[in-house]
Design an enzyme around this catalytic site. Structure first.
Site, mmCIF file in Angstrom:
data_model
loop_
_atom_site.group_PDB
_atom_site.id
_atom_site.type_symbol
_atom_site.label_atom_id
_atom_site.label_comp_id
_atom_site.label_asym_id
_atom_site.label_seq_id
_atom_site.Cartn_x
_atom_site.Cartn_y
_atom_site.Cartn_z
ATOM 1 C CG LEU A 49 49.035 40.053 51.533
ATOM 2 C CD1 LEU A 49 49.521 40.889 52.712
ATOM 3 C CD2 LEU A 49 48.760 40.926 50.330
ATOM 4 N NE ARG A 60 38.601 41.321 52.105
ATOM 5 C CZ ARG A 60 39.766 40.737 52.357
ATOM 6 N NH1 ARG A 60 40.572 41.257 53.274
ATOM 7 N NH2 ARG A 60 40.111 39.631 51.728
ATOM 8 C CD GLU A 71 46.576 33.045 51.875
ATOM 9 O OE1 GLU A 71 45.471 33.028 52.462
ATOM 10 O OE2 GLU A 71 47.591 33.591 52.359
ATOM 11 C CB ALA A 111 42.851 36.097 47.666
ATOM 12 C CD GLU A 117 47.343 44.066 46.050
ATOM 13 O OE1 GLU A 117 46.857 42.991 46.460
ATOM 14 O OE2 GLU A 117 46.896 45.176 46.370
ATOM 15 N NE ARG A 153 51.258 61.488 37.782
ATOM 16 C CZ ARG A 153 51.444 62.743 37.393
ATOM 17 N NH1 ARG A 153 51.973 63.612 38.247
ATOM 18 N NH2 ARG A 153 51.116 63.129 36.184
ATOM 19 C CD GLU A 185 42.684 34.846 56.969
ATOM 20 O OE1 GLU A 185 43.054 33.911 57.723
ATOM 21 O OE2 GLU A 185 43.364 35.261 56.020
ATOM 22 N N PRO A 240 46.686 49.911 38.978
ATOM 23 C CG PRO A 240 46.655 49.673 36.661
ATOM 24 C CD PRO A 240 45.922 49.244 37.904
ATOM 25 N N GLY A 241 47.105 52.659 38.762
ATOM 26 C CA GLY A 241 47.248 54.106 38.893
ATOM 27 C C GLY A 241 47.652 54.536 40.283
#
Length: 208
Positions: A81, A67, A96, A79, A123, A40, A148, A118-119
């Site tokens: 990292l 985006r 943030e 938000a 993150e 995978r 930003e 999750p696939g």
């Protein structure tokens, strides 16, 4: 059967790095599952935090930001990292909120934890509820750059924001999750977790 996410690691027999950037790495793992060997590919990515800021008028803060992967201006939650080793999750969220929205918050709660995709990625993100808001003094505000620099803030009544989600007008995953979670807390009388609640089985072992 207990309905609860749980750890179930299947260590990689072999891992190859296919591509790498400062923020994420594309890897390919070989591992065993149920007596079968599988391969995978997925993205190892910095995890993140997001903030649902709520003012005394029952309005939530949304920020509009471009985006590029989806080619859209999206209304989102502040938000960022978790890319500073010495910084806690709550400290990162406060940073943030100050950098992207020029706001301090006095009261913090954990709203919801989630694995983003999750696939295809490891993150994971915690969304905080922030209240007791004050503005960052003009002289202390962060100089925003790149995407930003074009941030546009808006205060939206919570009920209106929830309706925008349900009508398909708001699609950012963290905004959708955070708004519906807060609506659920309000309408179902569910109890919020403290800001330092444990994030169980965080893929990178990060804790508040």
């Amino acid at each position: 059967m207990e309905i609860k996410d749980s750890a179930a690691e299947h260590p990689a027999v072999e891992r190859r790095s296919l591509a790498s950037t400062p923020i994420f790495e594309l890897v390919e793992d070989r591992f065993e599952l149920g007596g079968e060997e599988l391969t995978r590919g997925y993205v190892k990515h910095f995890s993140a935090v997001a903030v649902l800021a709520l003012n005394n008028n029952d309005e939530v803060l949304l920020i509009r930001q471009y985006r590029h992967p989806v080619g859209q201006q999206l209304w989102e939650l502040p938000a960022g990292l978790l890319d500073l080793d010495a910084e806690s999750m709550q400290d990162a969220a406060a940073r943030e909120l100050a950098e992207e929205a020029d706001i301090f918050a006095a009261h913090w709660h954990t709203l919801v934890d989630l694995h983003i995709t999750p696939g295809m990625s490891d993150e994971s993100t915690r969304i905080y509820l922030a209240e007791g808001l004050t503005e960052v003094p003009e002289a202390d505000r962060h100089a925003r750059e790149a995407e930003e620099a074009g941030i546009v803030p808006a205060w939206v009544p919570l009920s209106e924001a929830v309706q925008l989600v349900l009508s398909g007008e708001l699609r950012n995953n963290l905004a959708v999750t955070g708004l519906l979670a807060l609506h659920t807390v309000r309408t179902g009388h569910h109890q919020l977790r403290p800001a330092d609640a444990v994030f169980r089985n965080h893929p990178r072992g990060i804790q508040p």
